[in-house]
Design a protein around this motif. Structure first.
Motif, PDB file in Angstrom:
ATOM      1  N   SER A 107       0.842  -1.191   0.000  1.00 53.80           N
ATOM      2  CA  SER A 107       0.000   0.000   0.000  1.00 53.80           C
ATOM      3  C   SER A 107       0.871   1.232   0.000  1.00 53.80           C
ATOM      4  N   MET A 111      -3.229   3.669  -2.430  1.00 57.83           N
ATOM      5  CA  MET A 111      -3.467   2.559  -3.349  1.00 57.83           C
ATOM      6  C   MET A 111      -2.938   1.259  -2.751  1.00 57.83           C
ATOM      7  N   THR A 112      -3.578   0.148  -3.092  1.00 59.87           N
ATOM      8  CA  THR A 112      -3.051  -1.172  -2.791  1.00 59.87           C
ATOM      9  C   THR A 112      -2.749  -1.869  -4.109  1.00 59.87           C
ATOM     10  N   GLU A 114      -0.991  -5.310  -5.937  1.00 58.79           N
ATOM     11  CA  GLU A 114      -0.587  -6.674  -5.629  1.00 58.79           C
ATOM     12  C   GLU A 114      -0.465  -7.503  -6.899  1.00 58.79           C
ATOM     13  N   PHE A 126      -8.263   1.301  -4.965  1.00 54.93           N
ATOM     14  CA  PHE A 126      -8.212   2.609  -4.301  1.00 54.93           C
ATOM     15  C   PHE A 126      -9.635   3.023  -4.005  1.00 54.93           C
TER      16      PHE A 126
END
Length: 332
Positions: A107, A111-112, A114, A126
């Motif tokens: 993060s 935002m994250t 992956e 997000f």
């Protein structure tokens, strides 16, 4: 996961590598989505870049997360637009540097990001009261190392920009939600890249990129850099089956009256098999992204190939400040 070390003279090599020149095999490229130590290098950078455009609803975006462990900082940007007008923009220039990277999820700036499947599928999420998105990039073509595969010589501008730079085209799907809950389904295409190595923006007076993804699922990546008045290229073409290196590149850019944004761009590429492809791009949206004494100008553009096939993708320019247009010619 094994820790990998980057060496500008050797490319990427495992920490237990023996002979000089023992470089990372493709099977090890997925380690670029994980943590790579700076080992005392102040300009060390790991970055994850994404763009996308859906022509059906006119929504597009550019997203980047950069991790500079050597300076203990991180940055991120995300810019969304619709029908050529901004929807949401967030830029963070001096965040603390997290320990995680794309592998396992990270993060940054709200935002994250992956990796769902190494080098093939990545997701970014997000959410705020004003704006939200949940998008997934799925590989259309395998990622390819543009530096190791596409550069025209081994001493060009790329050495000061990254040691490895994987790039590829993707199908992009998900949702974008506007203020008030107006939710849009996203079904488009886009590009992603993964870079690791020394990142010295100011080493180049200028660079420009044209990265179209065409409706027949072919794609081109053309990069022209100017450093020390010297021009060099880093280009690749995907013919729908495989990536092929480019042995000859010509490009022409017409800047707008502000001398930063692009009005139109034209590229001609000849690959290692003697095949030629040419295409032109006209931007649909433009935005500025600051990097201290350097400025990046991002454009999402509509492209037309010489045989009439259309597509969409990125036009990007980097300018060292103070800037004047002659620097794009290597006269600065």
């Amino acid at each position: 996961m094994q820790t990998y070390h980057m060496d500008s003279r050797q490319g990427i090599r495992p920490s237990n590598a023996g002979a000089v020149g023992e470089t990372m095999h493709r099977s090890d490229w997925e380690t670029l989505e994980g943590y790579l130590p700076a080992e005392g290098r102040r300009l060390w950078n790991q970055s994850f870049y994404f763009n996308a455009y859906d022509p059906k609803n006119g929504i597009g975006c550019v997203i980047r997360a950069g991790f500079m462990e050597g300076s203990r900082s991180a940055n991120s940007w995300m810019v969304f637009f619709m029908d050529g007008k901004p929807l949401f923009a967030r830029y963070n220039a001096n965040l603390s540097c997290p320990a995680n990277r794309l592998a396992g999820g990270v993060s940054v700036g709200g935002m994250t990001l992956e990796s769902l499947e190494p080098l093939k599928v990545a997701r970014i999420r997000f959410q705020t009261a004003e704006f939200a998105f949940d998008l997934t990039w799925r590989a259309m073509h395998p990622l390819m190392d543009a530096i190791g595969f596409g550069q025209d010589d081994k001493d060009n501008f790329a050495a000061a920009h990254a040691h490895a730079h994987l790039e590829g085209s993707c199908f992009v799907t998900g949702t974008v939600t506007l203020r008030g809950g107006d939710r849009h389904t996203f079904e488009g295409t886009g590009g992603r890249d993964i870079a690791a190595g020394i990142r010295d923006w100011g080493s180049m007076e200028h660079y420009r990129v044209a990265w179209p993804i065409f409706t027949d699922e072919t794609a081109a990546i053309g990069i022209h850099g100017v450093a020390g008045g010297r021009h060099s290229y880093m280009s690749m073409w995907h013919d729908g089956t495989d990536w092929t290196p480019i042995v000859e590149t010509e490009d022409l850019v017409t800047f707008d009256t502000d001398e930063f944004t692009v009005r139109e761009t034209h590229w001609r590429l000849r690959d290692a098999h003697g095949r030629e492809v040419s295409y032109s791009g006209i931007p649909l949206f433009r935005c500025f992204l600051p990097a201290d004494g350097y400025t990046l100008v991002e454009h999402i553009a509509k492209f037309t190939r010489s045989d009439g096939v259309e597509g969409y993708g990125l036009v990007e320019c980097g300018m060292r400040l103070p800037w004047h247009r002659d620097m794009a010619l290597g006269l600065g």
